[in-house]
Enzyme design. Structure first.
Site, PDB file in Angstrom:
ATOM      1  N   ASN A 266      11.064   5.236  -1.538  1.00 23.72           N
ATOM      2  CA  ASN A 266      10.285   3.796  -1.290  1.00 23.72           C
ATOM      3  C   ASN A 266      11.550   3.163  -0.077  1.00 23.72           C
ATOM      4  O   ASN A 266      12.683   3.198  -0.429  1.00 23.72           O
ATOM      5  CB  ASN A 266      10.025   2.899  -2.170  1.00 23.72           C
ATOM      6  CG  ASN A 266       8.997   3.620  -3.104  1.00 23.72           C
ATOM      7  OD1 ASN A 266       8.215   4.573  -2.418  1.00 23.72           O
ATOM      8  ND2 ASN A 266       8.474   2.935  -4.242  1.00 23.72           N
TER       9      ASN A 266
ATOM     10  N   HIS B 290      14.808   7.978   1.694  1.00 16.42           N
ATOM     11  CA  HIS B 290      14.121   7.689   2.835  1.00 16.42           C
ATOM     12  C   HIS B 290      14.766   6.611   3.640  1.00 16.42           C
ATOM     13  O   HIS B 290      13.910   6.204   4.319  1.00 16.42           O
ATOM     14  CB  HIS B 290      12.765   7.858   2.804  1.00 16.42           C
ATOM     15  CG  HIS B 290      12.153   9.081   2.474  1.00 16.42           C
ATOM     16  ND1 HIS B 290      11.031   9.118   1.955  1.00 16.42           N
ATOM     17  CD2 HIS B 290      12.662  10.356   2.408  1.00 16.42           C
ATOM     18  CE1 HIS B 290      10.660  10.747   1.761  1.00 16.42           C
ATOM     19  NE2 HIS B 290      11.635  11.137   1.763  1.00 16.42           N
TER      20      HIS B 290
ATOM     21  N   ASP C  89      10.829  -0.219   0.472  1.00 11.13           N
ATOM     22  CA  ASP C  89      10.564  -1.504   0.265  1.00 11.13           C
ATOM     23  C   ASP C  89      11.779  -2.332  -0.362  1.00 11.13           C
ATOM     24  O   ASP C  89      11.782  -3.575  -0.530  1.00 11.13           O
ATOM     25  CB  ASP C  89       9.227  -1.806  -0.646  1.00 11.13           C
ATOM     26  CG  ASP C  89       9.386  -0.890  -1.819  1.00 11.13           C
ATOM     27  OD1 ASP C  89      10.533  -1.087  -2.485  1.00 11.13           O
ATOM     28  OD2 ASP C  89       8.327  -0.432  -2.209  1.00 11.13           O
TER      29      ASP C  89
ATOM     30  N   PRO D 156       0.795  -1.257   0.029  1.00 12.30           N
ATOM     31  CA  PRO D 156       0.070  -0.022   0.088  1.00 12.30           C
ATOM     32  C   PRO D 156       0.817   1.172   0.088  1.00 12.30           C
ATOM     33  O   PRO D 156       2.001   1.302   0.536  1.00 12.30           O
ATOM     34  CB  PRO D 156      -0.821  -0.145   1.208  1.00 12.30           C
ATOM     35  CG  PRO D 156      -0.128  -1.318   2.069  1.00 12.30           C
ATOM     36  CD  PRO D 156       0.546  -1.966   1.368  1.00 12.30           C
ATOM     37  N   ASP D 157       0.272   2.233  -0.749  1.00  8.12           N
ATOM     38  CA  ASP D 157       1.272   3.577  -0.550  1.00  8.12           C
ATOM     39  C   ASP D 157       1.018   4.188   0.752  1.00  8.12           C
ATOM     40  O   ASP D 157       0.113   3.582   1.556  1.00  8.12           O
ATOM     41  CB  ASP D 157       0.791   4.393  -1.748  1.00  8.12           C
ATOM     42  CG  ASP D 157      -0.507   5.028  -1.950  1.00  8.12           C
ATOM     43  OD1 ASP D 157      -1.284   4.614  -1.004  1.00  8.12           O
ATOM     44  OD2 ASP D 157      -0.807   5.629  -3.060  1.00  8.12           O
ATOM     45  N   PHE D 158       1.107   5.614   0.866  1.00 11.93           N
ATOM     46  CA  PHE D 158       0.778   6.273   2.153  1.00 11.93           C
ATOM     47  C   PHE D 158      -0.480   7.057   2.149  1.00 11.93           C
ATOM     48  O   PHE D 158      -1.359   6.840   3.037  1.00 11.93           O
ATOM     49  CB  PHE D 158       1.893   7.125   2.421  1.00 11.93           C
ATOM     50  CG  PHE D 158       3.226   6.335   2.784  1.00 11.93           C
ATOM     51  CD1 PHE D 158       3.450   5.960   4.044  1.00 11.93           C
ATOM     52  CD2 PHE D 158       4.206   6.194   1.853  1.00 11.93           C
ATOM     53  CE1 PHE D 158       4.609   4.941   4.311  1.00 11.93           C
ATOM     54  CE2 PHE D 158       5.198   5.506   2.009  1.00 11.93           C
ATOM     55  CZ  PHE D 158       5.517   4.844   3.137  1.00 11.93           C
ATOM     56  N   ARG D 159      -0.905   7.823   1.183  1.00 14.96           N
ATOM     57  CA  ARG D 159      -1.807   8.801   0.983  1.00 14.96           C
ATOM     58  C   ARG D 159      -3.096   8.572   0.301  1.00 14.96           C
ATOM     59  O   ARG D 159      -3.953   9.439   0.373  1.00 14.96           O
ATOM     60  CB  ARG D 159      -1.258  10.041   0.639  1.00 14.96           C
ATOM     61  CG  ARG D 159      -0.002  10.597   1.750  1.00 14.96           C
ATOM     62  CD  ARG D 159       0.441  11.856   1.415  1.00 14.96           C
ATOM     63  NE  ARG D 159       1.438  12.200   2.470  1.00 14.96           N
ATOM     64  CZ  ARG D 159       2.697  11.695   2.661  1.00 14.96           C
ATOM     65  NH1 ARG D 159       3.054  10.809   1.638  1.00 14.96           N
ATOM     66  NH2 ARG D 159       3.518  11.808   3.681  1.00 14.96           N
TER      67      ARG D 159
HETATM   68  P1  OAD Z   1       2.014   8.874  -1.386  1.00 15.02           P
HETATM   69  O1  OAD Z   1       1.090   7.645  -0.902  1.00 15.02           O
HETATM   70  O2  OAD Z   1       2.062  10.213  -0.658  1.00 15.02           O
HETATM   71  O3  OAD Z   1       1.714   9.254  -2.890  1.00 15.02           O
HETATM   72  C1  OAD Z   1       1.537   8.018  -3.749  1.00 15.02           C
HETATM   73  C2  OAD Z   1       1.036   8.507  -5.196  1.00 15.02           C
HETATM   74  O4  OAD Z   1       1.160   7.472  -5.975  1.00 15.02           O
HETATM   75  C3  OAD Z   1      -0.292   8.901  -4.894  1.00 15.02           C
HETATM   76  O5  OAD Z   1      -0.460  10.366  -5.825  1.00 15.02           O
HETATM   77  C4  OAD Z   1      -1.131   7.870  -5.825  1.00 15.02           C
HETATM   78  O6  OAD Z   1      -2.342   8.482  -6.359  1.00 15.02           O
HETATM   79  C5  OAD Z   1      -0.043   7.545  -6.651  1.00 15.02           C
HETATM   80  N1  OAD Z   1      -0.404   6.158  -6.894  1.00 15.02           N
HETATM   81  C6  OAD Z   1      -0.626   5.113  -6.051  1.00 15.02           C
HETATM   82  N2  OAD Z   1      -0.652   3.940  -6.617  1.00 15.02           N
HETATM   83  C7  OAD Z   1      -0.684   3.888  -8.000  1.00 15.02           C
HETATM   84  C8  OAD Z   1      -0.823   3.357  -9.322  1.00 15.02           C
HETATM   85  N3  OAD Z   1      -1.084   1.989  -9.194  1.00 15.02           N
HETATM   86  N4  OAD Z   1      -0.707   4.103 -10.563  1.00 15.02           N
HETATM   87  C9  OAD Z   1      -0.476   5.242 -10.632  1.00 15.02           C
HETATM   88  N5  OAD Z   1      -0.192   6.075  -9.379  1.00 15.02           N
HETATM   89  C10 OAD Z   1      -0.568   5.613  -8.295  1.00 15.02           C
HETATM   90  O7  OAD Z   1       3.682   8.209  -1.384  1.00 15.02           O
HETATM   91  P2  OAD Z   1       4.964   9.179  -1.450  1.00 15.02           P
HETATM   92  O8  OAD Z   1       4.790  10.326  -2.335  1.00 15.02           O
HETATM   93  O9  OAD Z   1       5.974   8.140  -1.832  1.00 15.02           O
HETATM   94  O10 OAD Z   1       8.197   8.311   4.161  1.00 15.02           O
HETATM   95  O11 OAD Z   1       5.135   9.411  -0.178  1.00 15.02           O
HETATM   96  C11 OAD Z   1       6.298   9.885   0.358  1.00 15.02           C
HETATM   97  C12 OAD Z   1       6.742   9.697   1.632  1.00 15.02           C
HETATM   98  O12 OAD Z   1       5.741  10.004   2.570  1.00 15.02           O
HETATM   99  C13 OAD Z   1       7.122   8.518   1.919  1.00 15.02           C
HETATM  100  O13 OAD Z   1       8.367   8.082   1.549  1.00 15.02           O
HETATM  101  C14 OAD Z   1       7.172   8.198   3.298  1.00 15.02           C
HETATM  102  C15 OAD Z   1       5.821   8.897   3.763  1.00 15.02           C
HETATM  103  O14 OAD Z   1       5.941   9.478   4.878  1.00 15.02           O
HETATM  104  C16 OAD Z   1       8.937   7.510   4.723  1.00 15.02           C
HETATM  105  O15 OAD Z   1       8.895   6.324   4.364  1.00 15.02           O
HETATM  106  C17 OAD Z   1      10.084   7.847   5.631  1.00 15.02           C
END
Ligand code: OAD
Ligand code: ZN
Length: 252
Positions: A87, A106, A89, A13-16
């Site tokens: 990332n 990170h 991972d 899973p992503d974060f936001r």
């Molecule tokens: P976010 O979760 O903030 O953003 C992920 C982005 O990817 C969002 O704009 C989603 O819409 C997009 N996304 C997700 N799945 C997708 C898919 N299958 N196809 C296209 N787009 C997709 O993640 P990051 O920007 O990486 O810190 O977050 C930055 C940092 O915030 C992370 O490194 C983490 C967190 O705090 C640490 O781990 C220290």
């Protein structure tokens, strides 16, 4: 530049992202608010939630997807200047991109440091504890051993400074799967020359692409795998990428 959105197709899973993102699924981690999982103050109060996340991300639990292999292919072709990733991972490494080509902005689970005496520990020493739901402790001073993940307020790894040399040299900036919300990483998107094209591949329009677009920006909104496949097709590399993925999958 990449973020959590390139690993969602690998099942992480992503974060936001509302609903599916880590920050909206906190129950299993037992933390008071989302960012606590990466905050030192909370970590010293209760390190367990962070180690629960670490266990989930154990190398081997997940495989790179076509997006990671696309960057590997760029590297194989001598076209990759550097891959800046947020990332943790480790899938860029698993895809076969040498560490010298990576800036893991990170941090990484590939090593850990004692929070008290600052001794460094290789992976093999502390993963066993993590896998058995134990908080790893320093054999010398009994301090908590924390994987080298950058928490909020901590300095980024020294390698991040490479951006000072890399970004002015780039001919093209690819940005994939990130919300561009976390600094200083997000600001790298503006560190290439004004005439350098920037390509954003993401589900949403984010960061400087939204509020300070440049005339040579290209934005491909939608699923990252689909977009990368399309780009690779336009480049005529589809067969090559498929072969690479097959080879690597067989190896695994
Ligand atoms: P976010 O979760 O903030 O953003 C992920 C982005 O990817 C969002 O704009 C989603 O819409 C997009 N996304 C997700 N799945 C997708 C898919 N299958 N196809 C296209 N787009 C997709 O993640 P990051 O920007 O990486 O810190 O977050 C930055 C940092 O915030 C992370 O490194 C983490 C967190 O705090 C640490 O781990 C220290
Ligand atoms: Zn110690």
């Amino acid at each position: 530049m990449v973020g959590a959105g390139i690993s969602t197709p690998s099942g992480i899973p992503d974060f936001r992202s509302p609903g599916s993102g880590l920050y909206s699924n906190l129950l299993q981690y037992n933390i008071p608010y989302p960012e606590a999982i990466f905050e030192l103050e909370f970590f010293f109060h209760n390190p367990k939630p962070f180690f629960t996340l670490a266990k989930q991300l154990y190398p081997g639990n997940y495989r790179p997807n076509i997006t990671h292999y696309f960057f590997r292919l760029l590297h194989d072709k001598g076209l990759l200047l550097r891959l800046y990733t947020q990332n943790i991972d480790g899938l860029e490494r698993v895809s076969g991109i040498p560490v010298s080509k990576l800036v893991e902005a990170h941090g990484t689970f590939a090593s850990a440091t004692c929070t008290v005496c600052r001794r460094s520990f290789p992976e093999k020493d502390w993963w066993a504890d993590v896998m058995m739901d134990r908080v790893p402790c320093c054999p010398v001073c009994a301090g908590i051993v924390k994987p080298d993940i950058v928490f909020f307020g901590e300095p980024l790894p020294e390698r991040f400074l490479l951006h000072v040399l890399d970004f002015p040299m780039a001919d093209l900036l690819l940005i994939l799967g990130t919300s561009l919300e976390v600094e200083p990483f997000a600001s790298l998107s503006e560190a290439v020359g004004a005439s350098v094209p920037r390509l954003l591949i993401n589900r949403d329009l984010v960061g400087t692409f939204a509020w300070r677009p440049r005339s040579r920006d290209v934005v491909q909104l939608g699923d990252v795998v689909h977009s990368v496949e399309r780009l690779v097709e336009l480049l005529g590399w589809t067969k090559e990428l498929q072969d690479l993925v097959q080879r690597e999958t067989r190896k695994a």
